[in-house]
Design a protein around this motif. Sequence first.
Motif, PDB file in Angstrom:
ATOM      1  N   SER A 196      49.160  40.599  46.294  1.00  0.00           N
ATOM      2  CA  SER A 196      50.340  39.839  45.881  1.00  0.00           C
ATOM      3  C   SER A 196      50.107  38.332  45.914  1.00  0.00           C
ATOM      4  N   ASP A 228      54.779  41.246  34.821  1.00  0.00           N
ATOM      5  CA  ASP A 228      55.373  42.567  34.571  1.00  0.00           C
ATOM      6  C   ASP A 228      54.642  43.678  35.322  1.00  0.00           C
ATOM      7  N   SER A 229      53.344  43.507  35.554  1.00  0.00           N
ATOM      8  CA  SER A 229      52.564  44.544  36.237  1.00  0.00           C
ATOM      9  C   SER A 229      52.733  44.495  37.756  1.00  0.00           C
ATOM     10  N   SER A 230      53.308  43.407  38.259  1.00  0.00           N
ATOM     11  CA  SER A 230      53.469  43.261  39.714  1.00  0.00           C
ATOM     12  C   SER A 230      54.707  44.016  40.182  1.00  0.00           C
ATOM     13  N   SER A 231      54.524  44.858  41.180  1.00  0.00           N
ATOM     14  CA  SER A 231      55.654  45.628  41.717  1.00  0.00           C
ATOM     15  C   SER A 231      56.447  44.833  42.748  1.00  0.00           C
ATOM     16  N   ASP A 232      55.801  43.828  43.336  1.00  0.00           N
ATOM     17  CA  ASP A 232      56.446  43.019  44.373  1.00  0.00           C
ATOM     18  C   ASP A 232      56.525  41.580  43.898  1.00  0.00           C
ATOM     19  N   LYS A 233      57.574  41.274  43.141  1.00  0.00           N
ATOM     20  CA  LYS A 233      57.733  39.933  42.566  1.00  0.00           C
ATOM     21  C   LYS A 233      58.383  39.007  43.594  1.00  0.00           C
ATOM     22  N   THR A 285      47.683  37.476  43.032  1.00  0.00           N
ATOM     23  CA  THR A 285      48.391  37.637  41.757  1.00  0.00           C
ATOM     24  C   THR A 285      49.348  36.480  41.530  1.00  0.00           C
TER      25      THR A 285
END
Length: 674
Positions: free
Chosen positions: A322, A346-351, A325
């Motif tokens: 994270s 968009d591909s990150s699950s933990d924004k 990223t």
Amino acid sequence: MRSIKDGLKHLGQSIKSGSSLTIFSSNQIIRLLSKHGLIKEAHNLFDEMPERNIYSWNAIIWANIESLNLTRAISLFDSTPLKDTVTYNSILTGYVRSDGYQPHAFQTFAKMRKDDNLVCVDEVTLTTMLNLTAKLCFSSYGKQLHCCMIKTNNHSSCFSVSSLIDMYSKCDCFKEACQVFTDCSMFDLVSKNAMLAAYCREGEMEMALNLFRRRNDLNDEVSWNTLISGYVQNGYDEQALELFVCMEFEGFKSNEHTFGSLLTALASLRRFKHAKEVHSKVLKNGTISNPFVSSGIVDVYCKCGETGYAESVLARIASEKSFATTSMIVGYSSKGNMSEARRLFDSSSDKNIVMWTAMFSGYAKSHNPEAVFNLLNDYNSIPDVLILTSVLTACSMQAAIDLGKQVHAYILRIGFENDDNYRKLISTMIDMYSKSGNFPYAKRIFEKIYSRDTILYNVMIAAHAHHGYESESISLFEEMLERGLKPDKATFISLLSACRHHGLVEIGEKYFISMEKEFGLSRDADHYACMIDLYGRANQLEKTVTLMKSFYGKVDNVMLGTFLNACKMNKNIELAREVENELTRVEGGLGKRYVQLANVYAAEGKWDEMERIRNVIRAKEVKKIAGCSWIYVDGKCHVFTVGDIFHPEREVIFTVLEFLFSDLSMVKTEFLNC
């Protein structure tokens, strides 16, 4: 029992023989189990103990605090029949470590001082509370604790002194921190490192270096890392790198703290070669798995413009991506590569909030207001100052005054006055109202702010110039100087814009010259473009030619376009023809300046020349970005270009236009018949 193996062996023998463990043995095994993360097993043993003493309770409470299970620790603390100093210190440590439990810590400390059976305030208690006070920047309470330490004779140890220095430093009481260090009877490593950190925090790097050189034999890795970090935090990146070289020469090992500071310095200096060297050291050292180090490597590569290297590092990170990223998204956004930034986002699950802020800022800087508004619809949390600044910037681009007013109302309701970026937010709000045509609102907000900075004045000077109040722009500049504020390059662009709109040639020349002579500011192409336009509007084209020849850099498309406009205004075809050869270099595949040149010829009736330029445009296949207009209706932006027939409501629009044309024709006929 010194190891977990001995403890488990002793426990197994007890179970096998059917005998009960002694309280002492049980307490030891509980501590060993908790130390190795076997909290469930420690609880089972605690629950099975036929008898428990105060050490048993302390062991299990501390086990839960270490495993971050504060709720269970509090329950055990409330259940224990006996409490001693260790019990209180354990729960205090848990409260201080956890956010939101600060009031509990103060209440427990007050209760501890009243309970005088088995409890007494000791050095651990007071240093724990000092850490909490430093965390909250609660200096008045910290001074009370200092008095308590002196009263209970707990103020002379190295840990007490270092905690006091740290507390006073973080509470902006630098003089008090220095006094504690000066009054210290002993000079040891712990207090030295604490004072080093205080000097760095205050920006007193010369004092920090002198202290660092005092008793060199005491210095350890913490001392080196503290000084390197201090140099980086205070903007002395080169000195930080030099100190790192000395650190390695002295034989001290680098760790994640060293690399974190170095990578920040290299990112600021844009040193790609050195970044690769540090990257190799990180790989050899084995700290690449640290999320802060790996994200630092990604960040420095992005800021050096080497996104390929950054992507390669990101792809090789096995876990905890994270942070890296986030750095990658920030890197792409700062470079305007929003498609790649969006892909990672968009591909990150933990924004996290940094990702969101980078996306908002990137879209705003890329002049894509619609993307900002769409992103705002997807954002489900409370927006912070930086996000709202990007939204207001988007509003100013599209003159979306209604949405801008809603954001303004939200800012007033929430109140961000204590935020470090509040002035930037207000400046953007004033700019939004000015560019949306509501100058009185912009002026009213500006007049209510007493503590003004250069950015705020720049925005207001530009707003006055944009709305035709040139003399007020100059008055604001004089007021800015009277307040002791130093103008920057943006200030003079706003001033010169005011002069060119009002034809103030002499005043414009005065400000243009004063940039370098009085304020030490170098003049950029934008400043030259303003002067070219000023001379062109004043029919002084000969000065324009002289000015362009004196420009130290390469003429860019803005200067060239301004010069062509000046030629058109002064009907000077010969000078316009002279710059024709420059068009290929500055325009590339675009055709805006070619069209300008063609229009210069057309204005003077040189149709053959105009047609020749048109042929050049067709031959080079250059493209001119079509101009457009837009209107904001019911929260949606409607964009129109010349000959646009693709709008979904085009039939209604064309019907209304026909009625308008009909009404205008009738008015014209009636006027002519009068």
